[in-house]
Write a protein that holds these residues in place. Structure first.
Motif, short mmCIF file in Angstrom:
data_model
loop_
_atom_site.label_atom_id
_atom_site.label_comp_id
_atom_site.label_asym_id
_atom_site.label_seq_id
_atom_site.Cartn_x
_atom_site.Cartn_y
_atom_site.Cartn_z
N PRO A 1 37.83 -57.48 90.57
CA PRO A 1 38.86 -58.29 91.22
C PRO A 1 40.24 -57.94 90.66
CG PRO A 1 37.01 -59.66 90.53
CD PRO A 1 36.80 -58.31 89.91
N ALA A 2 41.23 -57.86 91.51
CA ALA A 2 42.56 -57.43 91.10
C ALA A 2 43.12 -58.27 89.96
CB ALA A 2 43.51 -57.46 92.30
N ALA A 3 42.79 -59.56 89.93
CA ALA A 3 43.36 -60.47 88.94
C ALA A 3 42.95 -60.12 87.51
CB ALA A 3 42.96 -61.91 89.25
N VAL A 4 41.79 -59.46 87.34
CA VAL A 4 41.30 -59.16 85.99
C VAL A 4 41.14 -57.66 85.75
CG1 VAL A 4 40.12 -61.37 85.78
CG2 VAL A 4 38.88 -59.40 86.71
N ALA A 5 41.49 -56.83 86.73
CA ALA A 5 41.21 -55.40 86.64
C ALA A 5 41.89 -54.75 85.44
CB ALA A 5 41.63 -54.70 87.92
N ASP A 6 43.17 -55.00 85.23
CA ASP A 6 43.89 -54.38 84.11
C ASP A 6 43.33 -54.86 82.78
OD1 ASP A 6 45.68 -52.78 85.55
OD2 ASP A 6 47.09 -54.43 85.82
N GLU A 7 43.03 -56.15 82.69
CA GLU A 7 42.53 -56.71 81.44
C GLU A 7 41.16 -56.14 81.08
OE1 GLU A 7 41.89 -61.03 79.24
OE2 GLU A 7 42.56 -60.94 81.32
N TYR A 8 40.25 -56.08 82.05
CA TYR A 8 38.91 -55.55 81.77
C TYR A 8 38.97 -54.06 81.44
CZ TYR A 8 36.46 -59.80 83.24
OH TYR A 8 35.97 -61.08 83.33
N LEU A 9 39.82 -53.33 82.18
CA LEU A 9 39.95 -51.90 81.90
C LEU A 9 40.43 -51.67 80.48
CD1 LEU A 9 40.18 -48.87 82.60
CD2 LEU A 9 42.49 -49.36 83.44
N GLU A 10 41.51 -52.33 80.11
CA GLU A 10 42.09 -52.09 78.79
C GLU A 10 41.19 -52.60 77.68
OE1 GLU A 10 46.19 -53.12 78.38
OE2 GLU A 10 46.80 -51.91 80.13
N ASN A 11 40.38 -53.61 77.96
CA ASN A 11 39.39 -54.06 76.99
C ASN A 11 38.42 -52.92 76.66
OD1 ASN A 11 37.52 -57.20 76.75
ND2 ASN A 11 37.65 -55.48 75.34
N GLN A 12 37.96 -52.21 77.70
CA GLN A 12 37.04 -51.09 77.48
C GLN A 12 37.74 -49.91 76.79
OE1 GLN A 12 34.25 -52.22 78.00
NE2 GLN A 12 34.65 -53.79 79.54
N LEU A 13 38.98 -49.65 77.18
CA LEU A 13 39.71 -48.54 76.55
C LEU A 13 39.96 -48.82 75.07
CD1 LEU A 13 42.35 -47.71 79.34
CD2 LEU A 13 40.13 -46.59 78.89
N PHE A 14 40.13 -50.08 74.72
CA PHE A 14 40.31 -50.45 73.32
C PHE A 14 39.04 -50.17 72.52
CE2 PHE A 14 40.34 -53.74 69.90
CZ PHE A 14 41.49 -53.34 69.24
N VAL A 15 37.88 -50.36 73.16
CA VAL A 15 36.60 -50.07 72.50
C VAL A 15 36.54 -48.59 72.11
CG1 VAL A 15 34.11 -49.91 72.88
CG2 VAL A 15 35.35 -51.94 73.65
N GLU A 16 37.08 -47.75 72.97
CA GLU A 16 37.04 -46.30 72.69
C GLU A 16 38.07 -45.89 71.65
OE1 GLU A 16 36.46 -42.35 75.33
OE2 GLU A 16 38.11 -43.63 75.97
N GLU A 17 39.29 -46.38 71.77
CA GLU A 17 40.38 -45.98 70.88
C GLU A 17 41.40 -47.11 70.77
OE1 GLU A 17 42.62 -44.16 68.28
OE2 GLU A 17 40.78 -43.23 69.00
N PRO A 18 41.56 -47.71 69.62
CA PRO A 18 41.13 -47.28 68.27
C PRO A 18 39.74 -47.75 67.86
CG PRO A 18 42.52 -49.21 68.10
CD PRO A 18 42.48 -48.85 69.57
N GLY A 19 39.04 -48.50 68.72
CA GLY A 19 37.73 -49.03 68.39
C GLY A 19 37.76 -50.54 68.33
N TYR A 20 36.69 -51.17 68.77
CA TYR A 20 36.62 -52.63 68.86
C TYR A 20 37.00 -53.30 67.54
CZ TYR A 20 34.66 -57.11 70.51
OH TYR A 20 34.49 -58.41 70.90
N TYR A 21 36.49 -52.77 66.44
CA TYR A 21 36.83 -53.28 65.12
C TYR A 21 37.70 -52.28 64.35
CZ TYR A 21 33.32 -57.07 65.38
OH TYR A 21 32.60 -58.19 65.71
N LEU A 22 38.40 -51.45 65.07
CA LEU A 22 39.30 -50.46 64.46
C LEU A 22 38.55 -49.51 63.54
CD1 LEU A 22 42.25 -52.87 63.51
CD2 LEU A 22 41.78 -51.79 65.71
#
Length: 209
Positions: A158-179
């Motif tokens: 859904p457009a309302a959460v698309a950016d947030e969910y995407l960036e949540n996953q990208l954060f998991v990759e770099e720098p990492g969920y727990y850094l």
């Protein structure tokens, strides 16, 4: 769903705790995505607002342990989607070496020793391929990891959460969920072994039928 309301709630709890002399809080926190990525990822308010509350609690002087939950295993009951041929697919906008975390529910002991400390509430780091391989091993169902582009991933949401969910996953990759922080210090606080991803799948195999 509203970071301003969430921060207000956290501030109120902190202020009241200080006023009546509460000796120790346990707060469910997360990292500040915007700050940790120097603004590269700035659309994850459900992380940032919790990090801002943690800052407020620390500044207040109220004793607190900060529990940072991992990536919920139950997320995969929806994210591992069934294809027409009966196989399962895991779509993510990250590479195969990204590390997701299996969450755990820690029993906090020795609270006095954990004042102002962060507890990383996760059992283990898993790559997307480890997630699907374990799923296949337990269920006998074929499962594959499919890396998609950011635009493809956003188009499925859904457009309302698309950016947030995407960036949540990208954060998991770099720098990492727990850094990239190790889990061993937090795991050593447990009085038992946390549930593994394999054990979770075995217990919840009916969720994928």
């Amino acid at each position: 769903m509203n970071p301003d309301i969430e921060f207000s709630q956290g501030k109120n709890v902190t202020d009241v705790s200080k006023a009546i002399g509460v000796s120790h809080l346990i707060f469910s926190s997360l990292y500040h995505v915007t700050e940790e990525t120097k603004g590269r990822l700035s659309h994850v308010p459900h992380f940032d607002s919790k990090a801002n509350i943690e800052k407020y609690i620390r500044a207040s002087g109220v004793g607190c342990s900060f529990v940072l939950p991992g990536y919920y295993m139950s997320n995969f009951t929806q994210m591992l989607s069934r294809a027409e041929d009966g196989s399962y697919q895991l779509f993510y906008p990250v590479g195969k070496q990204a590390h997701f975390l299996s969450s755990m529910r820690p029993r906090i002991q020795h609270a006095g020793q954990l004042k102002d400390k962060q507890i990383l509430a996760a059992a283990k780091y898993y790559t997307p391929e480890e997630i699907v391989d374990t799923f296949s091993k337990v269920t006998g169902k074929k499962a594959v990891f499919v890396q998609v582009s950011s635009d493809q991933y956003k188009a499925s949401l859904p457009a309302a959460v698309a950016d947030e969910y995407l960036e949540n996953q990208l954060f998991v990759e770099e720098p990492g969920y727990y850094l990239g922080e190790p889990l061993e210090p937090s795991l050593s606080l447990l009085d038992g072994k946390p549930t593994t991803w394999e054990e979770f799948v075995k217990k919840n195999v009916s969720a994928w039928k």
